[in-house]
Scaffold this active site. Structure first.
Site, short mmCIF file in Angstrom:
data_model
loop_
_atom_site.label_atom_id
_atom_site.label_comp_id
_atom_site.label_asym_id
_atom_site.label_seq_id
_atom_site.Cartn_x
_atom_site.Cartn_y
_atom_site.Cartn_z
CG ASP A 133 -4.55 2.41 2.01
OD1 ASP A 133 -3.61 2.06 1.28
OD2 ASP A 133 -5.54 1.68 2.25
CG HIS A 145 1.92 -12.17 -4.58
ND1 HIS A 145 2.86 -11.46 -5.31
CD2 HIS A 145 1.47 -11.31 -3.64
CE1 HIS A 145 2.96 -10.24 -4.83
NE2 HIS A 145 2.12 -10.11 -3.82
CG HIS A 162 -1.94 -1.01 1.29
ND1 HIS A 162 -3.28 -0.72 1.45
CD2 HIS A 162 -1.88 -2.36 1.18
CE1 HIS A 162 -3.98 -1.84 1.45
NE2 HIS A 162 -3.15 -2.84 1.30
N1 UDP Z 1 8.92 -5.53 -3.68
C1 UDP Z 1 10.24 -5.30 -3.93
N2 UDP Z 1 11.13 -6.23 -3.52
C2 UDP Z 1 10.78 -7.37 -2.88
C3 UDP Z 1 9.42 -7.59 -2.64
C4 UDP Z 1 8.51 -6.65 -3.05
O1 UDP Z 1 10.62 -4.26 -4.51
O2 UDP Z 1 11.66 -8.16 -2.54
C5 UDP Z 1 7.93 -4.48 -4.06
C6 UDP Z 1 7.25 -4.76 -5.37
O3 UDP Z 1 7.97 -4.18 -6.43
C7 UDP Z 1 5.89 -4.12 -5.16
C8 UDP Z 1 5.65 -4.23 -3.66
O4 UDP Z 1 6.92 -4.46 -3.08
O5 UDP Z 1 5.94 -2.76 -5.50
C9 UDP Z 1 4.75 -5.41 -3.29
O6 UDP Z 1 3.45 -5.08 -3.62
P1 UDP Z 1 2.45 -6.16 -4.21
O7 UDP Z 1 1.13 -5.48 -4.39
O8 UDP Z 1 3.00 -6.79 -5.43
O9 UDP Z 1 2.39 -7.29 -3.13
P2 UDP Z 1 2.12 -7.30 -1.53
O10 UDP Z 1 3.43 -7.12 -0.89
O11 UDP Z 1 1.15 -6.20 -1.24
O12 UDP Z 1 1.56 -8.65 -1.31
#
Ligand code: UDP
Length: 481
Positions: A118, A349, A22
């Site tokens: 948010d 995912h 978020h």
């Molecule tokens: N991300 C990253 N490196 C990591 C894991 C996640 O840069 O090792 C970033 C990814 O690029 C994205 C965010 O973290 O911008 C994760 O958001 P997403 O909606 O894909 O998944 P969530 O973490 O909310 O399940």
């Protein structure tokens, strides 16, 4: 609007939710506003400031203390993305409830023209109504997912009916507890002056923008993304995130540049999902069987602090597997990886950010949704836009706990098959690659001057200035149509 008013920057407060998925996109959107000359302040707690580069002109930071002691958390745990278990998640949630008071106090003393917050903050509507500050809601889901969440269920809870694409059958049904939690927040979102979406019209579809506005009685959706494209340089990409990257840019890029174009599979499940050792082992065997090289991000929690624990935890790793690719234990610079020409597919995912970042980079995806809005985003990417293939996940977790790992194991065969469908050549893979490449071009054009998201932001800024200057700036105004 007169010239003086048009030139006077808006004073905007951004309040990101305390979870990486978020916070990262809303901070990128804050940069978009600041880069257009608006005066932006991000309000957050001390440990969450790592996501924010406050050295940018017009971008400011205000921190409020996180009530760690009051909710029984150790110092520094101030985000769902840092929570290792359900108990910690619950305490972070309690802490977030208590943030209203210091934020309200700050806003009372320093009024803003508009708050961008948010939708997950349970108190945000009451607060902005009480202070008569216009509010824009930020919802991290694609608009398609938002429409699907709000849509009627068909004959089963898997079936979404009445969408512009007709009925869509999800691969799983949302847990009742999730629906019970999200629905009141979505209702309150409609009381805001509009919702900001980190996507672009060409991805979600004009028909969904119209559908959303029609089915919500005229609530306005502003599609402003992909905001991650505001990170232009390798340094900006590498530094984006909730933690420091575990690999140096040089090491990563020089490893990737020894590989053939589109030959590497990138595997990452965002900041919240985790898997059992059994599932990790099966995943490794599936990837190994498909004979591709890989960059695989394994959450840091997989590293036990004590050696003994570490040995136990990494038992999932097949003998000799690690030498066939790169395993990153911790936070990875995802934008840099996705942007490299040797990356040919992304096993994800289907987090809304990850999916959008893959599309922006023109990388096809293999979808493995786990929780939240991910099963909706999967359908946008596969059935609706045709830029990915499904691995076949059919279990929708409640989430909230990174250690929720008692899920049905997806077999190595299914994983191998999905990887081969995208990376093994063939007409289907070619078509998918062509489509995602085209969509990637559209994503980049959307944020350039004249592009759809760029124009939306221009219109939104003008709109907020009109709102500021009108005499009736108060929460008693009807939502803007
Ligand atoms: N991300 C990253 N490196 C990591 C894991 C996640 O840069 O090792 C970033 C990814 O690029 C994205 C965010 O973290 O911008 C994760 O958001 P997403 O909606 O894909 O998944 P969530 O973490 O909310 O399940």
């Amino acid at each position: 609007m007169d010239v003086e008013s048009e030139q006077r920057p808006l004073k905007l407060y951004f309040i990101p939710y305390l979870a990486a998925g978020h916070m990262i996109p809303l901070c990128d959107i804050a940069i978009l506003f600041a880069s257009r000359g608006q005066h932006v302040t991000i309000i957050t707690t001390p440990s969450n400031t790592t996501t924010i580069d406050s050295s940018l002109p017009n971008l400011h930071l205000h921190t409020v203390p996180f009530p760690s002691r009051q909710v029984g958390l150790p110092d520094g745990i101030e985000s769902f993305s840092s929570s290792a278990d359900l108990q910690t998640t619950f305490k972070v949630h309690q802490g977030i409830k208590l943030l209203r008071e210091p934020i309200q106090l700050f806003m009372e003393h320093h009024p803003a023209d508009c708050v961008v917050a948010d939708y997950c903050f349970p108190w945000i509507d009451d607060l902005t109504t009480e202070l008569h500050i216009p509010r824009l809601s930020f919802n991290p889901s694609p608009l398609f997912a938002l429409c699907a969440m709000r849509a009627k269920r068909g004959s089963s809870s898997f079936l979404i009916s009445g969408l512009p694409h007709g009925d869509i059958a999800l691969n799983a049904s949302p847990p009742e507890a999730l629906t019970a939690c999200v629905e009141p927040l979505l209702r309150k979102e409609l009381k805001s002056h509009g919702v900001l979406i980190n996507s672009f019209v060409e991805l979600d579809g004009h028909e969904y923008v119209k559908h959303y506005e029609r089915t919500t009685g005229g609530h306005k959706a502003w599609l402003l993304g992909p905001a991650s494209l505001v990170r232009g340089t390798a340094k900006e990409k590498a530094e984006r995130g909730h933690e420091k990257s575990v690999v140096s840019t040089d090491e990563l890029l020089s490893w990737l540049s020894t590989k053939k174009p589109s030959s590497v599979l990138y595997v990452c499940f965002g900041s919240m999902c985790s898997f059992s050792n059994e599932q990790l082992h099966e995943m490794a065997c599936g990837i190994e069987a498909s004979s591709v090289e890989f960059v695989w991000v394994v959450p840091a929690e997989k590293r036990g602090k004590e050696e003994e624990e570490e040995e136990e935890k990494e038992k999932w790793l097949p003998e000799g597997f690690e030498e066939k690719g790169m395993i990153l234990r911790g936070w990875a610079p995802q934008l840099l990886i996705l942007g490299h020409p040797s990356v040919g597919a992304f096993l994800t995912h289907c987090g809304s950010n990850s999916a959008l970042e893959a599309v922006s980079a023109g990388v096809p995806i293999i979808t493995w949704p786990v929780l939240g809005d991910q099963f909706y985003t999967e359908k946008l990417m596969t059935e609706v836009r045709g830029v990915g293939v499904e691995v076949g996940a059919e279990e929708w977790s409640m989430g909230g706990g990174r250690r929720e790992r008692e899920r049905v194991v997806i077999s190595r065969d299914k994983i191998e098959k999905a990887v081969r469908r995208l990376m093994g050549g063939g007409e289907e893979a070619e078509q998918i690659r062509r489509r995602v490449h085209e969509l990637g071009n559209l994503a980049n054009a959307a944020v350039q001057p004249g592009g759809s998201s760029y124009q939306n932001l221009t219109a939104l800024i003008a709109h907020l200035k009109t709102l500021r200057d009108s005499n009736s700036v108060s929460s008693s105004m009807p939502p803007l149509h």
